[in-house]
Design a protein around this motif. Structure first.
Motif, PDB file in Angstrom:
ATOM      1  N   GLN A 167      37.437  32.270  48.432  1.00 19.62           N
ATOM      2  CA  GLN A 167      38.028  31.841  47.648  1.00 19.62           C
ATOM      3  C   GLN A 167      39.236  31.102  49.269  1.00 19.62           C
ATOM      4  OE1 GLN A 167      41.006  33.267  45.467  1.00 19.62           O
ATOM      5  NE2 GLN A 167      39.730  33.786  43.866  1.00 19.62           N
ATOM      6  N   THR A 184      50.178  30.196  49.501  1.00 22.14           N
ATOM      7  CA  THR A 184      49.562  30.601  48.190  1.00 22.14           C
ATOM      8  C   THR A 184      49.163  30.472  48.057  1.00 22.14           C
ATOM      9  OG1 THR A 184      48.654  28.431  48.640  1.00 22.14           O
ATOM     10  CG2 THR A 184      50.351  28.220  48.094  1.00 22.14           C
ATOM     11  N   ILE A 185      47.668  31.455  48.441  1.00 21.13           N
ATOM     12  CA  ILE A 185      46.503  32.263  48.357  1.00 21.13           C
ATOM     13  C   ILE A 185      46.774  33.857  48.691  1.00 21.13           C
ATOM     14  CG2 ILE A 185      44.039  31.714  48.396  1.00 21.13           C
ATOM     15  CD1 ILE A 185      44.670  28.790  47.922  1.00 21.13           C
ATOM     16  N   PHE A 279      49.198  41.896  36.398  1.00 22.57           N
ATOM     17  CA  PHE A 279      49.268  40.630  36.253  1.00 22.57           C
ATOM     18  C   PHE A 279      48.159  39.272  36.278  1.00 22.57           C
ATOM     19  CE2 PHE A 279      50.472  35.903  37.025  1.00 22.57           C
ATOM     20  CZ  PHE A 279      50.645  35.873  36.130  1.00 22.57           C
ATOM     21  N   ASN A 280      47.239  39.488  37.744  1.00 28.10           N
ATOM     22  CA  ASN A 280      46.100  38.946  37.767  1.00 28.10           C
ATOM     23  C   ASN A 280      45.294  39.165  37.094  1.00 28.10           C
ATOM     24  OD1 ASN A 280      47.791  36.780  39.391  1.00 28.10           O
ATOM     25  ND2 ASN A 280      47.282  38.248  41.137  1.00 28.10           N
ATOM     26  N   GLN A 281      45.358  39.896  36.466  1.00 31.08           N
ATOM     27  CA  GLN A 281      43.577  40.926  35.270  1.00 31.08           C
ATOM     28  C   GLN A 281      43.577  40.351  33.879  1.00 31.08           C
ATOM     29  OE1 GLN A 281      43.341  43.948  37.759  1.00 31.08           O
ATOM     30  NE2 GLN A 281      41.850  43.295  39.573  1.00 31.08           N
ATOM     31  N   LEU A 282      45.574  40.428  33.897  1.00 31.53           N
ATOM     32  CA  LEU A 282      45.932  40.464  32.006  1.00 31.53           C
ATOM     33  C   LEU A 282      44.868  39.248  31.693  1.00 31.53           C
ATOM     34  CD1 LEU A 282      49.718  39.791  32.162  1.00 31.53           C
ATOM     35  CD2 LEU A 282      48.331  42.014  30.937  1.00 31.53           C
ATOM     36  N   PRO A 283      44.179  38.985  30.243  1.00 27.92           N
ATOM     37  CA  PRO A 283      43.244  37.912  29.255  1.00 27.92           C
ATOM     38  C   PRO A 283      44.709  37.085  29.999  1.00 27.92           C
ATOM     39  CG  PRO A 283      43.883  40.412  28.248  1.00 27.92           C
ATOM     40  CD  PRO A 283      44.114  40.452  29.122  1.00 27.92           C
ATOM     41  N   ALA A 284      43.770  35.584  29.909  1.00 26.81           N
ATOM     42  CA  ALA A 284      45.021  34.582  29.333  1.00 26.81           C
ATOM     43  C   ALA A 284      44.402  34.441  28.249  1.00 26.81           C
ATOM     44  CB  ALA A 284      43.350  34.011  30.306  1.00 26.81           C
TER      45      ALA A 284
END
Lengths: 284, 289
Positions: A167, A184-185, A279-284
């Motif tokens: 990253q 931001t990261i 939230f970050n692992q929700l399917p896009a």
């Protein structure tokens, strides 16, 4: 015979592991049960908001709750920015084997093991006397900040280090500056670790007695400013249990409030962490 | 943007991939792989903590061409790539010597503006490394960092690059969903789009297909081919068949007692069909490595 020994081999370790896990859970439920059994009857809204009377045997814990929130607020308000900054310095601006980084880490490890009574004496000497803050919520909060910083810094540093090198390289490869990468990261990725560190620190701060007796003092009046002396929940429990005859019922009720607060803080932090990561692992 | 048909080099291996190719937009300009050196490395050596990893590499990489770096693990291919955008600066104890030029820019000079260099030289890593936020923000972040804040420009650029990597149709209605929810292949295409969003001159890909399934790998491969002529592409790959399919030029590295060296370089056809060095021939035929 052979089957019996195989049975022992198979189920023996499982039984030991179950027993170990049960031994951890039992004291928790025992403690909660004891607190609920002895404290629940004394708990009411007026107990939470009224002032203590008759040295705490009667009345409530309103001013004590307020003092606790102020002391913990000062502590976290000071500890979180300093802790975050130091953790960033250790993980992003110094190499792991850098002499200054090693010195800071060694100091933090020693500080983490220092008994709280020593922090109390140190806080008394520095904040109450040398800096002239006297017995005050500010002195107590600052002393607690010194106490929770080591655990906060190490936890947050670990959460920064847990972010993959890829990253950081990807961010650098895009020409992102270090401040942008951090903002931001790295910071968003470290939020769960930051919360865990904050909760561990908060838990230690909110339950502290020894360090506060010497710094924020015993006064159980409603504080009017941070320069007033104030008694926290843990100090109140200690005082009722050790110094006030007939203070046990209110000590139990106060302890129940303290444990309830810790549970609420822990549960809300897990909820925030879960929401954040899911939230970050929700399917896009 | 005009759409032109995919180049005949792309071979079909499944309906899905063919479907993907059918609408894949290609830049309208004619691809050009010029015999003009875009990147020049002379006596380039890299050492980590005093231990030599790559020694005396002399390599010219042509503008607009796809150059594949091949060789066994540990022979310095990735180190070479990371020197081109000075990511080696981030590795403690890494020392680089020799000269390295991209056009007239002296990459290794202390005065080189690293943020501008990295804007010019994009890089894709082995594993897809999308950032933990939305698809849109993944693409906006580098643009904003390099001074683009106009919302219309941002939206147009994002659509353009997502079309370039064939992801627009798949994600246009969910740009604000987390990028980490995309499949591995889609994530890698998003990383490619994120690199392209800065309009680099050089694009470096470090084993971009090695963590992907064959279908996603094929899509990425098609994309790389579509970039030929528009970007100077350098790809590190262990897949010799892939190098043979897509590369114009090949550089073969080998590790001699832990020190990487460039053994041979030339056109893909020459390296694969008539290598000059025995070692190259042995590696390509699978006898060594």
């Amino acid at each position: 015979m052979l089957r019996q020994s195989r049975h022992v081999q198979e189920y023996g370790p499982t039984a030991i592991i179950w027993a170990a896990a049960t031994m951890v859970v039992v004291p928790f439920f025992w403690l909660m049960g004891d607190l609920l059994w002895n404290g629940w009857n004394h708990l009411s809204l007026s107990f939470l908001f009224s002032a203590p009377q008759n040295a705490g045997r009667e009345g409530g814990i309103g001013p004590i709750l307020m003092s606790t929130l102020l002391v913990v607020g000062v502590c976290m308000g000071v500890a979180v920015p300093i802790g975050l900054g130091t953790a960033l310095f250790l993980s992003e601006y110094t190499r792991q084997d850098h002499a200054l980084g090693r010195l800071i880490r060694a100091s933090l490890d020693v500080l983490a093991g220092v008994p709280s009574i020593v922090f109390g004496l140190f806080g008394n000497a520095l904040f109450c006397q040398a800096l002239g803050l006297g017995f005050s919520i500010l002195s107590g909060g600052l002393t607690l900040a010194c106490m929770v910083l080591p655990i906060l810094i190490r936890t947050v540093e670990e959460s920064f280090r847990a972010i993959s090198r890829d990253q950081r390289l990807s961010a650098a490869a895009l020409g992102l500056s270090t401040p942008t990468t951090i903002r931001t990261i790295l910071l968003p990725a470290a939020i769960p670790g930051l919360l865990v560190g904050g909760i561990l620190g908060l838990g230690r701060a909110i339950a502290e007695t020894a360090a506060l007796i010497f710094t924020s003092g015993y006064v159980d009046r409603m504080p009017e400013s941070l320069m007033d002396s104030g008694r926290t929940l843990a100090v109140h429990i200690y005082d009722l249990a050790m110094n006030v005859a007939g203070g046990n019922p209110n000590a139990y009720a106060t302890a129940l409030v303290l444990v309830g607060l810790l549970l609420i803080i822990n549960l809300s932090s897990s909820w925030i962490t879960t929401r954040w990561t899911s939230f970050n692992q929700l399917p896009a | 943007m005009d759409l032109i048909q995919p180049t005949p080099r792309i071979t079909s291996d499944s309906d899905e991939r063919a479907g993907f190719r059918a609408w894949l937009p290609y830049p309208s300009t004619e691809p050009c792989c010029e015999p003009v050196a875009h990147i020049r490395a002379e006596n380039l050596s890299i050492a980590y903590q005093g231990r030599q990893a790559l020694r005396n590499v002399n390599l010219e990489i042509n503008r607009g061409c796809i150059t594949a770096l091949v060789g066994p693990s540990g022979c310095g291919k990735t180190s070479f790539l990371m020197t081109l955008n000075r990511l080696t600066d981030l590795i403690p104890g890494c020392q680089v010597s020799g000269t390295l030029h991209i056009n007239e820019l002296n990459v290794l000079a202390q005065t080189t503006n690293l943020l501008n260099l990295r804007r010019t030289v994009g890089m894709i890593f082995q594993k897809p490394t999308v950032f933990p936020f939305s698809i849109r923000k993944n693409l906006e972040l580098p643009l904003r960092e390099h001074g683009t804040h106009d919302r219309t420009v941002l939206a147009a650029t994002i659509e353009h690059v997502l079309q370039q990597v064939g992801l627009w149709q798949e994600v246009k209605d969910r740009l604000d969903r987390p990028a980490q929810g995309l499949s591995g292949g889609q994530q890698q295409r998003l990383c490619l789009a994120r690199a392209l969003v800065l309009s680099p001159d050089v694009l470096m890909l470090d084993e971009p297909c090695s963590a992907l399934d064959p279908l996603s790998s094929g899509i990425i491969e098609d994309l790389i081919v579509s970039l030929q002529g528009h970007y100077t592409v350098i790809i590190v790959t262990h897949n010799l068949a892939q190098a043979r399919r897509i590369a114009d030029h090949v550089a073969f590295f080998w590790s001699y007692e832990g020190v990487g060296k460039l053994v041979e370089q030339g056109s893909a056809q020459q390296i694969f069909e008539s290598p000059k060095e025995e070692l190259t021939a042995a590696y390509i035929s699978g006898i060594r490595g």
